[in-house]
Design a protein around this motif. Sequence first.
Motif, PDB file in Angstrom:
ATOM      1  N   GLY A  55       0.683  -1.137  -0.015  1.00  0.00           N
ATOM      2  CA  GLY A  55       0.002   0.132  -0.183  1.00  0.00           C
ATOM      3  C   GLY A  55       0.820   1.429  -0.064  1.00  0.00           C
ATOM      4  N   VAL A  56       1.493   1.251   0.751  1.00  0.00           N
ATOM      5  CA  VAL A  56       2.596   1.833   1.260  1.00  0.00           C
ATOM      6  C   VAL A  56       3.321   2.684  -0.251  1.00  0.00           C
ATOM      7  CG1 VAL A  56       4.684   3.934   1.978  1.00  0.00           C
ATOM      8  CG2 VAL A  56       3.486   2.529   2.957  1.00  0.00           C
ATOM      9  N   LEU A  57       3.729   1.559  -1.283  1.00  0.00           N
ATOM     10  CA  LEU A  57       4.171   2.012  -2.473  1.00  0.00           C
ATOM     11  C   LEU A  57       3.308   2.474  -3.009  1.00  0.00           C
ATOM     12  CD1 LEU A  57       6.662  -1.323  -2.907  1.00  0.00           C
ATOM     13  CD2 LEU A  57       7.483   1.125  -1.939  1.00  0.00           C
ATOM     14  N   PHE A  58       2.505   1.586  -3.483  1.00  0.00           N
ATOM     15  CA  PHE A  58       1.790   2.179  -4.045  1.00  0.00           C
ATOM     16  C   PHE A  58       0.552   3.786  -4.182  1.00  0.00           C
ATOM     17  CE2 PHE A  58      -2.889   0.902  -6.471  1.00  0.00           C
ATOM     18  CZ  PHE A  58      -2.842   1.160  -7.654  1.00  0.00           C
ATOM     19  N   VAL A  59       0.214   3.643  -2.824  1.00  0.00           N
ATOM     20  CA  VAL A  59       0.557   5.279  -2.536  1.00  0.00           C
ATOM     21  C   VAL A  59       1.530   6.044  -2.900  1.00  0.00           C
ATOM     22  CG1 VAL A  59      -0.657   7.056  -0.924  1.00  0.00           C
ATOM     23  CG2 VAL A  59      -1.307   4.561  -1.130  1.00  0.00           C
ATOM     24  N   SER A  60       2.610   6.343  -2.629  1.00  0.00           N
ATOM     25  CA  SER A  60       3.447   7.080  -2.893  1.00  0.00           C
ATOM     26  C   SER A  60       4.256   7.159  -3.690  1.00  0.00           C
ATOM     27  CB  SER A  60       5.294   6.034  -2.023  1.00  0.00           C
ATOM     28  OG  SER A  60       4.394   6.321  -0.394  1.00  0.00           O
ATOM     29  N   LEU A  61       4.189   6.390  -5.051  1.00  0.00           N
ATOM     30  CA  LEU A  61       4.410   6.418  -5.855  1.00  0.00           C
ATOM     31  C   LEU A  61       3.744   6.459  -7.320  1.00  0.00           C
ATOM     32  CD1 LEU A  61       6.675   2.518  -6.727  1.00  0.00           C
ATOM     33  CD2 LEU A  61       7.361   4.593  -6.362  1.00  0.00           C
ATOM     34  N   PHE A  62       2.349   6.803  -6.996  1.00  0.00           N
ATOM     35  CA  PHE A  62       1.643   7.270  -7.820  1.00  0.00           C
ATOM     36  C   PHE A  62       1.341   8.844  -7.482  1.00  0.00           C
ATOM     37  CE2 PHE A  62      -1.457   4.771  -9.853  1.00  0.00           C
ATOM     38  CZ  PHE A  62      -2.423   6.119 -10.692  1.00  0.00           C
ATOM     39  N   TYR A  63       1.964   8.794  -6.032  1.00  0.00           N
ATOM     40  CA  TYR A  63       2.172  10.589  -5.296  1.00  0.00           C
ATOM     41  C   TYR A  63       3.557  11.338  -6.353  1.00  0.00           C
ATOM     42  CZ  TYR A  63       1.250  14.458  -2.237  1.00  0.00           C
ATOM     43  OH  TYR A  63       0.632  15.038  -1.647  1.00  0.00           O
ATOM     44  N   MET A  64       4.364  10.539  -6.558  1.00  0.00           N
ATOM     45  CA  MET A  64       5.728  10.980  -6.744  1.00  0.00           C
ATOM     46  C   MET A  64       5.602  11.085  -7.901  1.00  0.00           C
ATOM     47  SD  MET A  64       9.378   9.248  -7.107  1.00  0.00           S
ATOM     48  CE  MET A  64       9.278   8.749  -5.454  1.00  0.00           C
ATOM     49  N   ALA A  65       4.437  10.710  -9.101  1.00  0.00           N
ATOM     50  CA  ALA A  65       4.512  10.810 -10.894  1.00  0.00           C
ATOM     51  C   ALA A  65       3.889  12.237 -10.712  1.00  0.00           C
ATOM     52  CB  ALA A  65       3.611   9.888 -11.094  1.00  0.00           C
ATOM     53  N   PRO A  66       3.283  12.664 -10.142  1.00  0.00           N
ATOM     54  CA  PRO A  66       2.401  14.473 -10.683  1.00  0.00           C
ATOM     55  C   PRO A  66       3.927  14.875 -10.128  1.00  0.00           C
ATOM     56  CG  PRO A  66       1.444  13.734  -8.733  1.00  0.00           C
ATOM     57  CD  PRO A  66       2.214  12.042  -9.839  1.00  0.00           C
ATOM     58  N   GLN A  67       4.474  14.908  -9.376  1.00  0.00           N
ATOM     59  CA  GLN A  67       6.019  15.378  -8.654  1.00  0.00           C
ATOM     60  C   GLN A  67       6.517  16.002  -9.889  1.00  0.00           C
ATOM     61  OE1 GLN A  67       4.691  17.262  -6.172  1.00  0.00           O
ATOM     62  NE2 GLN A  67       3.174  15.476  -6.326  1.00  0.00           N
ATOM     63  N   MET A  68       7.095  14.555 -10.069  1.00  0.00           N
ATOM     64  CA  MET A  68       8.180  14.696 -11.311  1.00  0.00           C
ATOM     65  C   MET A  68       7.337  15.597 -12.388  1.00  0.00           C
ATOM     66  SD  MET A  68      10.575  13.597  -9.902  1.00  0.00           S
ATOM     67  CE  MET A  68      11.755  13.727 -10.681  1.00  0.00           C
ATOM     68  N   LEU A  69       6.291  15.043 -12.787  1.00  0.00           N
ATOM     69  CA  LEU A  69       5.570  16.076 -13.664  1.00  0.00           C
ATOM     70  C   LEU A  69       6.003  17.367 -13.843  1.00  0.00           C
ATOM     71  CD1 LEU A  69       3.694  15.615 -16.140  1.00  0.00           C
ATOM     72  CD2 LEU A  69       1.828  16.100 -15.056  1.00  0.00           C
ATOM     73  N   GLY A  70       5.778  18.132 -12.624  1.00  0.00           N
ATOM     74  CA  GLY A  70       6.026  19.025 -12.599  1.00  0.00           C
ATOM     75  C   GLY A  70       6.967  19.913 -12.840  1.00  0.00           C
ATOM     76  N   ALA A  71       8.100  18.818 -11.910  1.00  0.00           N
ATOM     77  CA  ALA A  71       9.666  18.902 -12.348  1.00  0.00           C
ATOM     78  C   ALA A  71       9.892  19.016 -13.559  1.00  0.00           C
ATOM     79  CB  ALA A  71      10.148  18.132 -11.899  1.00  0.00           C
ATOM     80  N   GLY A  72       9.268  18.552 -14.761  1.00  0.00           N
ATOM     81  CA  GLY A  72       9.768  18.482 -15.485  1.00  0.00           C
ATOM     82  C   GLY A  72       9.362  19.650 -16.533  1.00  0.00           C
ATOM     83  N   LYS A  73       8.367  19.928 -16.283  1.00  0.00           N
ATOM     84  CA  LYS A  73       7.729  20.938 -17.668  1.00  0.00           C
ATOM     85  C   LYS A  73       7.545  22.730 -16.833  1.00  0.00           C
ATOM     86  CE  LYS A  73       3.958  18.912 -19.064  1.00  0.00           C
ATOM     87  NZ  LYS A  73       4.287  19.008 -20.258  1.00  0.00           N
ATOM     88  N   VAL A  74       8.655  22.240 -15.237  1.00  0.00           N
ATOM     89  CA  VAL A  74       9.347  23.838 -14.675  1.00  0.00           C
ATOM     90  C   VAL A  74      10.506  24.166 -15.216  1.00  0.00           C
ATOM     91  CG1 VAL A  74       9.881  25.824 -12.396  1.00  0.00           C
ATOM     92  CG2 VAL A  74       7.026  24.401 -12.693  1.00  0.00           C
ATOM     93  N   MET A  75      11.157  22.888 -15.614  1.00  0.00           N
ATOM     94  CA  MET A  75      12.030  22.722 -15.795  1.00  0.00           C
ATOM     95  C   MET A  75      12.759  22.832 -17.415  1.00  0.00           C
ATOM     96  SD  MET A  75      15.381  21.594 -14.257  1.00  0.00           S
ATOM     97  CE  MET A  75      16.656  21.152 -14.830  1.00  0.00           C
ATOM     98  N   GLY A  76      12.019  22.988 -17.996  1.00  0.00           N
ATOM     99  CA  GLY A  76      11.820  22.843 -19.373  1.00  0.00           C
ATOM    100  C   GLY A  76      10.787  24.555 -19.462  1.00  0.00           C
ATOM    101  N   LEU A  77      10.195  24.984 -19.086  1.00  0.00           N
ATOM    102  CA  LEU A  77       9.516  26.672 -18.843  1.00  0.00           C
ATOM    103  C   LEU A  77      11.241  27.525 -18.161  1.00  0.00           C
ATOM    104  CD1 LEU A  77       7.785  28.894 -19.117  1.00  0.00           C
ATOM    105  CD2 LEU A  77       7.575  28.762 -16.966  1.00  0.00           C
TER     106      LEU A  77
END
Length: 524
Positions: free
Chosen positions: A128-150
Amino acid sequence: MEAGYQIPVMALILIGCMLTFTIVTTFMFRSQKTSADYYLAGRKVNSFINASAISSDYLSAASFLGVAGVAFLYGFDGIIYALGFFVGYIALLLFLASPLRKFGRYTVPDFVSERFHSKTARILGVIGVLFVSLFYMAPQMLGAGKVMGLLLNIDYEPSIIIIACIITFYVTVGGMKATTINQLVQFWILFGAMFLLAFIPFMVKGYTYSDVVSFLATFKGPDPVTGKIFDGAAYTGPAYWLTNLKDTLSLLLALMFGTAGLPHILVRFYTAPDGKAARRTVIYVLLLIGMFYILSPYVGHVIRYTYMQGESMDVSPHLMKWLAVNGKNLAVPVAGSHFGGQILLGIVVAGAFAAILSTVAGLIIACAGAIGHDLVVNIFNPDMPEQTRVKVARLSSILVGLLGIPLGFWAESMQIAVLVGLAFAIAASTFFPVLVMGVWWPRMTKNGACAGLTTGIIGSFFMILGKDLLPDFLQYKNPGGFVMLFSFLAIYVASKMEVSTKGESALPPDTQKVMAILHGPEKL
């Protein structure tokens, strides 16, 4: 280089300063003698520092970029995310913060295993911890990629790799102590950025909320960049979430109770010295994030207001294109450029990085605890010496941190707040029912705990990733509230059946002692 792109010098300077501070802090706290030092900062974090760190952990890319982005994209419907994210801490304060700290373990699977004396429950908790946390991590990395690109005008994939390596490094070396100090500083950076984004249009420009809403409600015309027709009445009126009761209730339940089931938030209450400090920490958190969630929807609506008046947008063609294509995720940086030029853009981008760094760091710690402490140590080698446990914790952190790279690639085309909402759905349907019933219902059994965790994990998995295979009435935009109710039911039914079959022996033998610890006075 793309036409209209300008190097954001101030943003680069501020981010460089923040990363320098992060690295220095990491090396200052690189020595951890025990696993409690690595995972929990020795359980000595005071309430204000802990509240700032928790707020930083919680105000992720979903809050800093996503809430304003959803408000920019969907209007009033976007406010539902801010409401749900905030109210969740009230449930955490009322039901879990103090009892969990009094119980005094390391992780969420620790509580489930020790409460019911079950290795199976611990393994399910790790999943459960891995399922929740990795699902939560994905949008954080998405935000990182978008802001870094900007920021640097570079491709999305290299951005993800760079950010993942930076965060993995400082968590692996510094552990929870360094992470806590960094999160303290990062919170006040991101809060200050959001405060300025609201202060300048409201106090300097005079954009009151009523003026903004009145203009948008009556505007109907072409988007200044894409040419698509914008209907202001739909933007400010009851659209999807407000007219679809089934999805709205399920989403609100997921956001509210998912907060009280997020492993990277719950683990921070174990860093408090005692239960009283844990309760005080939650009250501080409510004040801090409450102010933040009042500001962020306003910023989203104001940037929509200025955007629809295309000629008045004082930003480069590069940023206008980004807003048209990625307004769902990048309305906040564009607002910074418009209202404060390079200086405010720099502060805002630094705030976005702070939100991403702090949240991913917390997720890595939570996952490392699940893998290193719950799985490797407690399941396979309980007699492992402390120094070896610290090494296992660091190796686990490296593994989890690098998983952020493929997760970021997978999430590229998604909306940050919506994706985080799905992580909340998993937490609400998996951990919240088990923790609340485990803390407050003495007659819950081992089978009940396992049934609740299994229902939450499997139900969430199929209703999120296999949604298209289900009939229409079972397809939810966010299934968290729906699955959560079935998890509660599974716990109750499985516990009753076990007690009816085995009698009182089905209950954990130390139930009364555990209840006294959870709800009794603090030990002196």
